[in-house]
Design a protein around this motif. Sequence first.
Motif, mmCIF file in Angstrom:
data_model
loop_
_atom_site.group_PDB
_atom_site.id
_atom_site.type_symbol
_atom_site.label_atom_id
_atom_site.label_comp_id
_atom_site.label_asym_id
_atom_site.label_seq_id
_atom_site.Cartn_x
_atom_site.Cartn_y
_atom_site.Cartn_z
ATOM 1 N N UNK A 171 0.821 -1.206 0.000
ATOM 2 C CA UNK A 171 0.000 0.000 0.000
ATOM 3 C C UNK A 171 0.859 1.261 0.000
ATOM 4 N N UNK A 172 2.083 1.107 0.498
ATOM 5 C CA UNK A 172 3.010 2.234 0.513
ATOM 6 C C UNK A 172 3.122 2.908 -0.847
ATOM 7 N N UNK A 173 2.981 2.109 -1.862
ATOM 8 C CA UNK A 173 3.112 2.597 -3.224
ATOM 9 C C UNK A 173 2.087 3.669 -3.555
ATOM 10 N N UNK A 229 -1.712 11.518 12.613
ATOM 11 C CA UNK A 229 -0.979 10.697 13.581
ATOM 12 C C UNK A 229 -1.684 10.802 14.918
ATOM 13 N N UNK A 230 -1.416 9.852 15.782
ATOM 14 C CA UNK A 230 -2.085 9.846 17.080
ATOM 15 C C UNK A 230 -1.123 10.221 18.186
ATOM 16 N N UNK A 238 3.999 7.472 7.016
ATOM 17 C CA UNK A 238 2.685 7.000 7.412
ATOM 18 C C UNK A 238 1.734 8.119 7.806
ATOM 19 N N UNK A 239 2.063 9.361 7.455
ATOM 20 C CA UNK A 239 1.197 10.470 7.851
ATOM 21 C C UNK A 239 -0.082 10.550 7.024
ATOM 22 N N UNK A 240 -0.080 9.883 5.886
ATOM 23 C CA UNK A 240 -1.276 9.819 5.032
ATOM 24 C C UNK A 240 -1.928 11.184 4.834
ATOM 25 N N UNK A 241 -1.146 12.120 4.354
ATOM 26 C CA UNK A 241 -1.674 13.462 4.065
ATOM 27 C C UNK A 241 -2.813 13.372 3.052
#
Lengths: 125, 477
Positions: free
Chosen positions: A10-12, B81-82, B268-271
Amino acid sequence: MNVSTGKGGFNQIHEYDSLPHSSNRSTKPEMALNRADVEKIAHLARLQVDEQEAKAFAASLSRILELIEQMNAVDTTGVTPMAHPQEAGLRLREDRVTEVNAREKFQRNAPATERDLYLVPKVIE
Amino acid sequence: MRWEPVIGLEVHIQLLTQSKIFSGESTRYGAEPNMQACAVDIALPGVLPVMNKEAVRMAVKFGLAVGAQINHRSVFARKNYFYPDLPKGYQISQYELPIVSRGHIDIEYDGAIKTIGITRAHLEEDAGKSLHEDFHGLTGIDLNRAGTPLLEIVSEPDMRSAQEAVSYLKKLHALVRYLQICDGNMQEGSFRCDANVSVRPRGQTELGTRSELKNINSFRFVEKAIKFEIERQIDVLEGGGTVVQETRLYDPGKDETRSMRSKEEAHDYRYFPDPDLPPLEFDESFVKAVKQTLPELPDAKRDRFMSQYGLNAYDAGVLTTAREMADYYEEVVSASGADPKLVANWVTGELSGYLNKDNREIADSAVSSTALAGMIKRIADSTISGKIAKEVLDAMWNGEGDADAVIEKRGLKQITDMSAIEKVVDEVLAANPVQVEQHASGEQKVFGYFVGQVMKATSGKANPKQVNEILEKKLRS
């Protein structure tokens, strides 16, 4: 903060950075999500999913990604990426303090407070 | 092998607004815990952020001051983030489209001017504070700071030494204070710095693996932490190891950096664009209006001080580092009407000495610009000598009143009465026949001895110029 750093396929695609700005992308990411991907996403969102749910999520999330892949196929050269579905601009307010203190009211809802602080389980970096 | 350090800085400045970036809550520092945390700041369900116009103006002001591109359309994104001091579970920031991009700041180091690129500057909200002291095994959360507007200023990896990094940081610090968009208070966290440090073999183009240094909130720590980190990385590489990309915390007590956490989670911040906030858009007239509020900037002021007041580069630089200092200086020059160089000497010398000693900013000087001008006037009109003036300033600093009052009270008025000085000179010469003889036989340096004796006899109050004249006359005859 304890956050999983495992690498999933999923990183992709989850990085905003790699959102396509035009359709001339040469690499086509693998769309199907596996259970590890789902577990990672769930962990990042602090959601607990059991095996059954993980399987179901993997399937439904993969369908969303397939839809995105269909959209990626459209030539969007010269189209400004949209940041918001409405054609609205941001409303700005004047820099004035308008709030009055409501600490007591807010803290009545909190599970635990002490010396005016909200208390939470111990966090150490 | 020769190694080349590569450094980039990320600086968070707290914008000097009255209210928070997305709520009408106060940003005043030092309130009781959670007194300044409204429903928006603590993220109660159903609340919506409303952007503070002044924060936008300040970001544009900064962009203009560093010759940057001002983006008329920028987008707010959620950084997910938490952490308990981040009530929403995300920080509202700008990611792909910041409000300011591609500017630069010129630094001077070792006599050369070097341009440091500014990659971007973006608006975001601050988080609250976690207090880890003992609350029966729990952590206390104060959300007063949550939602305070920040401008994150990211430099290019253009710096090659710890000293260059400090020069850049000082320049930036002076600039944001000139612009009055940040108070620059490092103790209170209004001006915070993280440094990205890597090393590579000299001559290599690609960058080495970097570490990010946190907790370096003084100019001195920035320099020490970066120096330590450069040495550490070189040791690792020369020992055949590899540098790990990670966040490292500087420990000032031990003067070392240590690993904090793996930086891998940064991915992993998923902006994603914040659906609560449509794009921030403004037109050129908004930018123009901000441009009109730009003050004279430090470099321009320094150049003007050199040409207008005839100061050297060093003095002009010292006097223009802080806007308040520059204003103070100009007030003294104009109120005293005295030689600007004389004023510069007093401000950068004696006065700065007192400020440092009492750890005060110029704004809290015990001697106001008007008061100092009053004293310098008395030097200019020969009421007191420069030497006596030091005593006067000391008394003024300690609250004994203005210059005239001190001179009157302590009887420090310079003796300019010719006959009075002559009398003292005669006495000195009469009391020192041996030295008079020496002078007569050509020993010129005895002259200084006579001057000293006369000044001593008059408690330093005799006008030195007149003492010289009279002595010369008397010794010739």
